[in-house]
Design an enzyme around this catalytic site. Structure first.
Site, PDB file in Angstrom:
ATOM      1  N   ARG A 166       0.836  -1.205   0.000  1.00  0.00           N
ATOM      2  CA  ARG A 166       0.000   0.000   0.000  1.00  0.00           C
ATOM      3  C   ARG A 166       0.871   1.257   0.000  1.00  0.00           C
ATOM      4  O   ARG A 166       0.586   2.238   0.675  1.00  0.00           O
ATOM      5  CB  ARG A 166      -0.956   0.026   1.204  1.00  0.00           C
ATOM      6  CG  ARG A 166      -1.881  -1.161   1.289  1.00  0.00           C
ATOM      7  CD  ARG A 166      -2.850  -1.240   0.095  1.00  0.00           C
ATOM      8  NE  ARG A 166      -3.642  -2.450   0.202  1.00  0.00           N
ATOM      9  CZ  ARG A 166      -3.291  -3.636  -0.311  1.00  0.00           C
ATOM     10  NH1 ARG A 166      -2.162  -3.737  -1.003  1.00  0.00           N
ATOM     11  NH2 ARG A 166      -4.048  -4.687  -0.166  1.00  0.00           N
ATOM     12  N   SER A 239     -11.364  -0.566   3.736  1.00  0.00           N
ATOM     13  CA  SER A 239     -10.484  -0.952   4.845  1.00  0.00           C
ATOM     14  C   SER A 239      -9.745   0.274   5.367  1.00  0.00           C
ATOM     15  O   SER A 239      -9.026   0.934   4.619  1.00  0.00           O
ATOM     16  CB  SER A 239      -9.476  -2.004   4.385  1.00  0.00           C
ATOM     17  OG  SER A 239     -10.144  -3.177   3.976  1.00  0.00           O
ATOM     18  N   GLU A 335      -4.962   3.362   6.442  1.00  0.00           N
ATOM     19  CA  GLU A 335      -4.760   3.236   4.999  1.00  0.00           C
ATOM     20  C   GLU A 335      -5.130   4.528   4.268  1.00  0.00           C
ATOM     21  O   GLU A 335      -4.421   4.949   3.357  1.00  0.00           O
ATOM     22  CB  GLU A 335      -5.577   2.054   4.461  1.00  0.00           C
ATOM     23  CG  GLU A 335      -5.050   1.512   3.158  1.00  0.00           C
ATOM     24  CD  GLU A 335      -5.658   0.172   2.790  1.00  0.00           C
ATOM     25  OE1 GLU A 335      -6.271   0.094   1.712  1.00  0.00           O
ATOM     26  OE2 GLU A 335      -5.522  -0.779   3.564  1.00  0.00           O
TER      27      GLU A 335
END
Length: 339
Positions: A166, A239, A335
């Site tokens: 990520r 998420s 995130e």
């Protein structure tokens, strides 16, 4: 001036959390000329620049005293088609999942596991988006980005993007590079990734012994719709936390204390822990505090039940981080980008 511009504009329609903050200026860039015009305008007015795509990886905690540049460029095409290897290109403002479905309709495999991920094509390399055992870097070829320092265009191959979990160069240097278009290397010869248990199980339940890429995409879309709330109904950014990585020593210590620990071994010997499992162990699933809460079906998803501020969402996230830190000695990293 061809640039579409709005002053003191609500950003509620432009972030999937549905947070109602205002932007000093909002511009919609439909091509490279619009991008350059927006950069010049921001410099002229002494405003910082905040670039957004679909607003699906963003938590706005205050009014944005900046020029918010929404990438709205459209276009997708096959660049080259050589037997097994097909190079496709899409503009940064293209919505991600319609681009995935466009590729599948043309018999191209490689993106099926990334189906139904929200956001835009331009945001995909920034996060190195991933799901169900596949990351963008696995099919990435190159991209074109504009250097905000000197206005030049630069081509980036996979190595230059410095992809991580990520993560990428563009996430590390958000104030320098502005992604304009992305090229991916797809294939007509399907090499399916079916390691994720629920995907394989769903295919077996449907009696599909030899699935196609479109079968995998359809099943993944169904699973995501069951697990994740629709932002149009319940504000969220998917998420909220990354799955944390721990070394072998800490992994063994956690396994001793928690025999049912859920984790995924990595090639470097580390263990990627399931952040949702860590959060669920604290009883957070279905938690609600006024307008903010944790989704009842997926502990990784923080939700806005209506009227929440970004500060309230962030405060809930910090409470969850502290609980996981105290319970497991593990740090959870958000995130979404926080502003």
């Amino acid at each position: 001036m061809s640039l579409e511009l709005q002053e003191h504009c609500s950003l509620k329609p432009y972030n999937t959390f549905g947070i109602d903050v205002r932007a000093r200026l909002l511009a919609h860039a439909r091509d490279e000329a619009d991008v350059r015009e927006a950069l010049a305008l921001a410099r002229e007015r002494g405003l910082p620049l905040l670039v957004i795509g679909g607003g699906s990886n963003l938590l706005l905690t205050r009014d944005v005293e900046a020029l918010v540049l929404r990438m709205a460029s459209q276009g997708r095409r096959i660049v080259s088609d050589a037997a097994d290897s097909v190079l496709v290109e899409a503009e940064a403002g293209e919505a991600w999942d319609p681009f995935v479905q466009w590729s599948l309709e043309r018999g191209l495999a490689g993106l099926e596991n990334l189906s139904l991920i929200p956001g835009t094509v331009g945001a995909a390399p920034m996060q190195n988006i991933g799901a169900y055992g596949v990351e963008l870097k696995d099919v990435f070829d190159s991209l074109t980005a504009l250097d905000r320092q000197d206005g030049t265009l630069r081509e980036f191959d996979r190595q230059a993007c410095r992809f991580g979990y990520r993560d990428s160069l563009f996430k590390q240097e958000p104030d320098r590079w502005l992604i304009l278009r992305v090229r991916l290397r797809l294939t007509r010869r399907e090499r399916l990734h079916l390691d994720y248990g629920p995907v394989r199980q769903r295919l077996e339940e449907e009696g599909i012994a030899s699935p196609t890429a479109r079968d995998v995409s359809r099943v993944i879309c169904a699973i995501r719709r069951e697990k994740l709330p629709d932002p149009a109904v319940l504000g969220n950014a998917g998420s909220f936390f990354k799955n944390p990585l721990v070394d072998a020593t800490q992994a063994e210590r956690l396994r001793q204390a928690f025999p049912d620990l859920v984790g995924y071994p990595q090639a470097d010997g580390r263990l990627k822990l399931a952040a949702g499992w860590l959060i669920d162990k604290g009883g957070w699933k279905g938690f609600r505090d006024g307008p903010v809460g944790v989704h009842a079906q997926q502990a990784l998803v923080l939700v806005n039940h209506g009227g929440a501020t970004g500060a309230q969402v962030r405060a809930l996230a910090e409470r969850i981080q502290e609980d996981v830190r105290r319970r497991f000695g593990v740090e959870l990293e958000p995130e979404p980008n926080l502003y």
